[in-house]
Write a protein that holds these residues in place. Structure first.
Motif, short mmCIF file in Angstrom:
data_model
loop_
_atom_site.label_atom_id
_atom_site.label_comp_id
_atom_site.label_asym_id
_atom_site.label_seq_id
_atom_site.Cartn_x
_atom_site.Cartn_y
_atom_site.Cartn_z
N PRO A 118 53.76 -31.52 -44.05
CA PRO A 118 54.46 -32.23 -45.31
C PRO A 118 55.42 -31.15 -46.13
O PRO A 118 56.33 -31.71 -46.87
N MET A 119 55.41 -29.94 -45.32
CA MET A 119 56.38 -28.99 -46.25
C MET A 119 57.63 -28.97 -45.38
O MET A 119 58.75 -28.48 -46.17
N ARG A 120 57.68 -29.58 -44.32
CA ARG A 120 59.05 -29.60 -43.53
C ARG A 120 60.33 -30.09 -44.39
O ARG A 120 61.18 -29.26 -44.23
N SER A 121 60.19 -31.23 -44.96
CA SER A 121 61.53 -31.56 -45.64
C SER A 121 62.02 -30.60 -46.86
O SER A 121 63.22 -30.36 -46.86
N LEU A 122 61.01 -30.19 -47.61
CA LEU A 122 61.31 -29.08 -48.46
C LEU A 122 62.02 -27.97 -47.83
O LEU A 122 62.92 -27.32 -48.30
N ARG A 123 61.34 -27.42 -46.67
CA ARG A 123 61.90 -26.14 -45.92
C ARG A 123 63.22 -26.45 -45.60
O ARG A 123 64.43 -25.38 -45.55
N GLU A 124 63.65 -27.70 -45.08
CA GLU A 124 64.77 -27.97 -44.43
C GLU A 124 65.67 -28.03 -45.57
O GLU A 124 66.83 -27.54 -45.48
N LYS A 125 65.28 -28.37 -46.90
CA LYS A 125 66.14 -28.18 -48.08
C LYS A 125 66.58 -27.05 -48.30
O LYS A 125 67.82 -26.89 -48.75
N TYR A 126 65.92 -25.96 -48.34
CA TYR A 126 65.97 -24.57 -48.74
C TYR A 126 65.96 -23.61 -47.36
O TYR A 126 65.59 -22.67 -47.27
N ASN A 127 66.80 -24.20 -46.30
CA ASN A 127 66.68 -23.35 -45.22
C ASN A 127 67.36 -22.01 -45.25
O ASN A 127 67.12 -21.11 -44.54
N ASN A 128 68.19 -22.05 -46.30
CA ASN A 128 68.99 -20.45 -46.37
C ASN A 128 67.73 -19.61 -47.06
O ASN A 128 68.05 -18.35 -46.85
N LEU A 129 66.93 -20.13 -47.52
CA LEU A 129 65.69 -19.15 -48.07
C LEU A 129 64.51 -18.90 -46.93
O LEU A 129 63.46 -18.42 -47.30
N ALA A 130 64.77 -19.34 -45.65
CA ALA A 130 63.93 -19.06 -44.68
C ALA A 130 64.65 -18.08 -43.69
O ALA A 130 64.80 -18.77 -42.50
N GLN A 131 64.89 -17.09 -43.74
CA GLN A 131 65.51 -16.19 -42.93
C GLN A 131 64.49 -15.65 -41.94
O GLN A 131 63.31 -15.61 -41.95
#
Length: 244
Positions: A118-131
């Motif tokens: 369920p976190m996937r869509s949020l993570r994709e929205k903030y992909n620049n914060l997932a280095q």
């Protein structure tokens, strides 16, 4: 720097849950150090409620030298949902690190599908914060999800994009908690108790913050803070007797 994050979490907690104070061992709730370039203060808070057995958060303020906000929220043993982990660190303007995750207690595919996907869509929205940064002290495949936010960034991004992401992640966590089913089998509850204790043991043995605590507040205080408050279910590693 991270006060807005503390204040938002606190506001959410007090508005959504019937909180009770959870005791912090005497002498560990706050401390002051004059060892560094700037005076450093550390302050901690701890609460509990029927849904969340331990809510702890800590703020270190050493002015421009260091700003740290750390929190872990442990669900009741009657839920198998992940822990909520927050670690925001700033050492001067050039070294700013943010970590935010739903920390899974298990790595089985069915568990990850239920609670991490369920976190996937949020993570994709903030992909620049997932280095794709290296985890020097932890195994990225244990107690971390593939959708965590983990980034070296700058103060402006922290106060804008990341603050927005932080609020959305926390909101998703409350939704997950609201939808969680209560465990009623002793065997299942014992499994959660063991998993949360294992998390404390793993974290206490690897947490790099203990070095930061020691540098400001001394080794003895740091060890007590680590094992009696932050990860109170961890057992300090025995020091082997010196051979004669």
């Amino acid at each position: 720097m991270y006060r807005p994050f503390l204040e938002h979490l606190e506001k959410e907690l007090f508005s959504k849950f019937d909180l009770s104070s959870r005791p912090i061992p005497a002498g560990l709730e706050a401390n002051v150090s004059n060892r560094g370039k700037n005076q450093a203060t550390i302050q901690s808070w701890c609460y509990e409620c029927p849904q969340l057995r331990k809510i702890r958060y800590t703020y270190i303020d050493a002015g421009a030298s260091a700003q740290v906000f750390n929190s872990v929220i442990y669900p009741s043993y009657y839920y198998d949902i992940p822990l909520l982990g927050i670690d925001l660190l700033s050492f001067g303007k050039s070294k700013i690190l943010i970590v935010l995750d739903f920390q899974p207690l298990f790595q089985e595919e069915s568990y990850l599908e239920k609670y991490i996907e369920p976190m996937r869509s949020l993570r994709e929205k903030y992909n620049n914060l997932a280095q794709k940064l290296e985890m020097k002290f932890y195994d990225a495949n244990q107690y971390f999800s593939k959708y965590l936010l983990f980034a070296k960034t700058d103060a402006e991004t922290v106060q804008t994009t990341f603050l927005k992401a932080y609020k959305e992640y926390i909101n998703l966590y409350w939704q997950m908690l609201d939808g969680a089913e209560t465990l009623d089998q002793t065997e299942d509850i014992q499994k959660i108790i063991k998993a949360q204790k294992d998390y404390d043991q793993y974290s206490a043995e690897r947490d790099p913050a203990s070095g930061l605590f020691s540098s400001y507040f001394g080794h003895e205080w740091s060890e007590k803070f680590l094992y009696e408050f932050l990860f109170e279910d961890a057992v300090p590693l025995a020091v082997p007797n010196a051979t004669r």
